[in-house]
Design a protein around this motif. Sequence first.
Motif, mmCIF file in Angstrom:
data_model
loop_
_atom_site.group_PDB
_atom_site.id
_atom_site.type_symbol
_atom_site.label_atom_id
_atom_site.label_comp_id
_atom_site.label_asym_id
_atom_site.label_seq_id
_atom_site.Cartn_x
_atom_site.Cartn_y
_atom_site.Cartn_z
ATOM 1 N N ARG A 511 0.877 -1.000 -0.078
ATOM 2 C CA ARG A 511 0.020 -0.045 0.029
ATOM 3 C C ARG A 511 0.854 1.258 -0.024
ATOM 4 O O ARG A 511 1.592 1.562 0.970
ATOM 5 C CB ARG A 511 -0.935 -0.148 1.112
ATOM 6 C CG ARG A 511 -1.784 1.149 1.093
ATOM 7 C CD ARG A 511 -2.781 1.140 2.553
ATOM 8 N NE ARG A 511 -3.631 2.313 2.562
ATOM 9 C CZ ARG A 511 -4.388 2.419 3.435
ATOM 10 N NH1 ARG A 511 -4.744 1.573 4.284
ATOM 11 N NH2 ARG A 511 -5.380 3.329 3.428
ATOM 12 N N SER A 512 0.612 2.105 -0.949
ATOM 13 C CA SER A 512 1.494 3.356 -1.240
ATOM 14 C C SER A 512 1.010 4.243 -0.436
ATOM 15 O O SER A 512 0.017 4.459 0.300
ATOM 16 C CB SER A 512 1.530 3.598 -2.686
ATOM 17 O OG SER A 512 0.559 4.546 -2.986
ATOM 18 N N PRO A 513 2.086 5.418 -0.085
ATOM 19 C CA PRO A 513 1.459 6.509 0.673
ATOM 20 C C PRO A 513 0.440 7.343 -0.120
ATOM 21 O O PRO A 513 -0.505 8.072 0.625
ATOM 22 C CB PRO A 513 2.606 7.582 0.722
ATOM 23 C CG PRO A 513 3.945 6.631 0.655
ATOM 24 C CD PRO A 513 3.466 5.530 -0.312
ATOM 25 N N LYS A 514 0.124 7.067 -1.356
ATOM 26 C CA LYS A 514 -1.021 7.513 -2.086
ATOM 27 C C LYS A 514 -2.026 6.797 -2.224
ATOM 28 O O LYS A 514 -3.192 7.313 -2.904
ATOM 29 C CB LYS A 514 -0.561 8.063 -3.448
ATOM 30 C CG LYS A 514 0.495 8.914 -3.496
ATOM 31 C CD LYS A 514 0.977 9.318 -5.073
ATOM 32 C CE LYS A 514 2.099 10.710 -5.071
ATOM 33 N NZ LYS A 514 2.266 10.930 -6.307
ATOM 34 N N ASP A 515 -1.936 5.514 -1.425
ATOM 35 C CA ASP A 515 -3.339 4.707 -1.387
ATOM 36 C C ASP A 515 -3.628 3.972 -2.397
ATOM 37 O O ASP A 515 -4.328 3.155 -2.452
ATOM 38 C CB ASP A 515 -4.585 5.551 -1.057
ATOM 39 C CG ASP A 515 -5.542 4.701 -0.141
ATOM 40 O OD1 ASP A 515 -4.987 3.914 0.513
ATOM 41 O OD2 ASP A 515 -6.573 4.733 -0.483
ATOM 42 N N ARG A 517 -2.900 0.154 -3.990
ATOM 43 C CA ARG A 517 -2.819 -1.160 -3.088
ATOM 44 C C ARG A 517 -2.510 -2.285 -4.185
ATOM 45 O O ARG A 517 -3.007 -2.434 -5.194
ATOM 46 C CB ARG A 517 -4.249 -1.182 -2.499
ATOM 47 C CG ARG A 517 -4.659 -0.137 -1.717
ATOM 48 C CD ARG A 517 -5.857 -0.168 -1.133
ATOM 49 N NE ARG A 517 -6.227 0.989 -0.243
ATOM 50 C CZ ARG A 517 -6.617 0.911 0.982
ATOM 51 N NH1 ARG A 517 -6.632 -0.320 1.556
ATOM 52 N NH2 ARG A 517 -7.127 1.822 1.488
ATOM 53 N N GLN A 521 -0.655 -2.101 -7.780
ATOM 54 C CA GLN A 521 -0.710 -0.649 -7.174
ATOM 55 C C GLN A 521 -1.804 0.212 -7.726
ATOM 56 O O GLN A 521 -1.556 1.310 -8.189
ATOM 57 C CB GLN A 521 0.422 -0.142 -7.097
ATOM 58 C CG GLN A 521 1.552 -0.427 -6.194
ATOM 59 C CD GLN A 521 1.145 -0.164 -4.788
ATOM 60 O OE1 GLN A 521 1.542 0.796 -4.000
ATOM 61 N NE2 GLN A 521 0.523 -1.056 -4.104
ATOM 62 N N MET A 523 -5.083 2.449 -7.745
ATOM 63 C CA MET A 523 -5.697 3.378 -6.739
ATOM 64 C C MET A 523 -7.265 2.969 -6.793
ATOM 65 O O MET A 523 -7.829 2.530 -7.548
ATOM 66 C CB MET A 523 -5.611 4.827 -7.660
ATOM 67 C CG MET A 523 -4.279 5.382 -7.517
ATOM 68 S SD MET A 523 -3.667 5.504 -5.765
ATOM 69 C CE MET A 523 -4.480 7.001 -5.257
ATOM 70 N N PRO A 524 -7.854 2.993 -5.620
ATOM 71 C CA PRO A 524 -9.222 2.649 -5.427
ATOM 72 C C PRO A 524 -10.145 3.144 -6.181
ATOM 73 O O PRO A 524 -11.226 2.427 -6.641
ATOM 74 C CB PRO A 524 -9.544 3.224 -3.669
ATOM 75 C CG PRO A 524 -8.144 3.039 -3.212
ATOM 76 C CD PRO A 524 -7.260 3.592 -4.330
ATOM 77 N N VAL A 541 -11.966 -1.839 -1.262
ATOM 78 C CA VAL A 541 -10.503 -1.849 -1.402
ATOM 79 C C VAL A 541 -10.005 -3.055 -0.844
ATOM 80 O O VAL A 541 -8.711 -3.313 -1.318
ATOM 81 C CB VAL A 541 -9.833 -0.623 -0.751
ATOM 82 C CG1 VAL A 541 -10.440 0.811 -1.351
ATOM 83 C CG2 VAL A 541 -10.374 -0.432 0.770
ATOM 84 N N SER A 542 -10.496 -3.642 0.067
ATOM 85 C CA SER A 542 -9.705 -4.908 0.705
ATOM 86 C C SER A 542 -9.594 -6.038 -0.526
ATOM 87 O O SER A 542 -8.482 -6.797 -0.209
ATOM 88 C CB SER A 542 -10.493 -5.353 1.728
ATOM 89 O OG SER A 542 -11.917 -6.160 1.315
#
Length: 642
Positions: A511-515, A517, A521, A523-524, A541-542
């Motif tokens: 999980r990146s600092p920008k969220d 995942r 990687q 983004m939601p 997101v899970s």
Amino acid sequence: MVVAAPFSWSNSTPAAPPLSIELEALSAQQQQQYSKARQALRKGQVSNYKVLRKQLDDHPLAIYLDYYYLGDRLKQLSADQVADFIARAKGSPLGPRLQRRYLKYIGPKRRWDDFLTVSPKEPVSTELRCYYHRAQLQKGTKEIGYDGAESLWLSGTSQPKACDVLFDEWTKAGLRTNEQIWERMLLAFDARERGLLSYLNRKLSGDYRRYGEQLWSLYNSPKRLKKHSSFKQDNSETRAIISATLRKLTRTSPQTAIAQWQHYQQQFTFTQAQKAAIEKQIVRYAFARKDAEASAWADTRLADLAANDLTERRIRQQLKKQDWPAVKRLIEALSPEQQQSERWQYWLAKIEQHNGLQQAATERLQRIAGNRNYYAYLAADELKLDYQLAASTPQPTASSIEQLSTSKGLARVRALMANEQYGDANSEWIYLLRYSDDDKRVALSHYAQQQGWWHFAISAAIRAQIWDAIDLRFPIAYQDLFTTFADMRKVDDTLLMAIARRESSYNRYARSPKDARGLMQLMPATAKEMARRINLRYRGVSTLYQPETNIRLGSAYIQRLLKQFNQNSVLAIASYNAGPHRINSWLNDGTPLPFDVWIETIPFRETRDYVQAVLAYQVIYAKGTGQENVEMLTTQEKSASY
């Protein structure tokens, strides 16, 4: 849960033989008892927990149960209990973790004896450092306390409230001077901390009041530097004021900064460090703002400044103009080590080609074409040579294998992975690598690969600096999933694998600092949109931590980007990192460029490095899995105008 595909490297790069490491397996009963003990703690069933805990002394995760138990009872803990736990947890992240929590609890309560018992050495965090030095003052070791206060004081940003009392004690002792307030003002000026700068200015006294007011005035209006009559005394304070203001002024007006610098350097005896700091800042912003007049002056200073980063910035600007004489001159201004990098050797060869020096270009390209990176593969393309993997994997030593078989840290990692405590397992792995030598890291990398712990294998190989261990650094993970969704989306599976390798190193829980995942990687918001487009029910997101869902959505997003950019992988890869809107703006800036120039002049260093890495990783995966006729870029991608 999808099981990772088995390792499947091609015959050209044989995989290492299996390690013979015997770690005592946990019985089903032990696992069950551990789970029951954790559950009892969660439910507050302390008596039941204590009964279960007595049966688990030999369990690798017994220390975790102790951590959970103690961590929920900070109010009741004595310093000796915490110190005992730290000693028992040596080699694990749990000791420092409980130590930090306990210190943060007792610090505000001023339990100084307990604080120093648990932390006889200065902690790392700023807040705890302040408590530590307050404890030293109360203990009577004032020299340590006041030295710490001075060190913590000299910061360009505001410090935690825990430091206020320490600073007050230091000030009451008559140890805080105008010089120290002034030094911090200069730091705050550079850090653009306006509030702190104003606060410090009000603390000055005597002659320093005048300097403080002048610095404050110039912070708010740097162009007041033009009023030369305001600066008469050639002393350290005046030079510091002028230096700080020039560096601030150049952010908005490089030309004005140059004009003022030309005046003041004739009038004042700046130190060499001040001169270099001023000129580097002017050069940086002259180039960044693409100010032609300021850049012309900056060009005259590059050689003396000997700053590779600034010279490389200018090279890219001239490369975008395809001003080959200027590019050559600037490359030759780099340090000898930097000039010899594959990057600049490739561009020197391209300049030689442009000048008709084909033999010289060929010889230069040949020297780098046998390596394994983006520029080596560009050179191989120029010479019509096969790409090289330059692979060589060291094998674990007998002693390192023996060490692993008795490693408590590795036993904890195994148990945590089996218990699906992946975050804790990752922390334990980091500690294990930190306190291992390179031989042991090699063995750990092999072992992790055989367990299917792909990101652990990669991180261990990197820490061991075994750069040529391609089978360890580029594992063939989740191959069935990548192949399935690549076929479904009609994209290259090696592109998906290369992106996942660059994005997460195959850590499915990344999980990146920008969220962003998961493996690719995502983004939601992007994942949710792609799920809607492909009619996949999105469950939050899970689910992005599930390899199948992540790769399914990531492959759909890559397909969309390829379609948007006419199947051009260079642009799709760049878009994956920086976003399609930025790529469109870079393409439509009125300067059509060859593919290699465009990649080299991508404005964001992160995206530039990302594109080059993913392209090279694709070659590595294609060659490593035995594909034939591998091309880093298609003829269409090379011939396109960017």
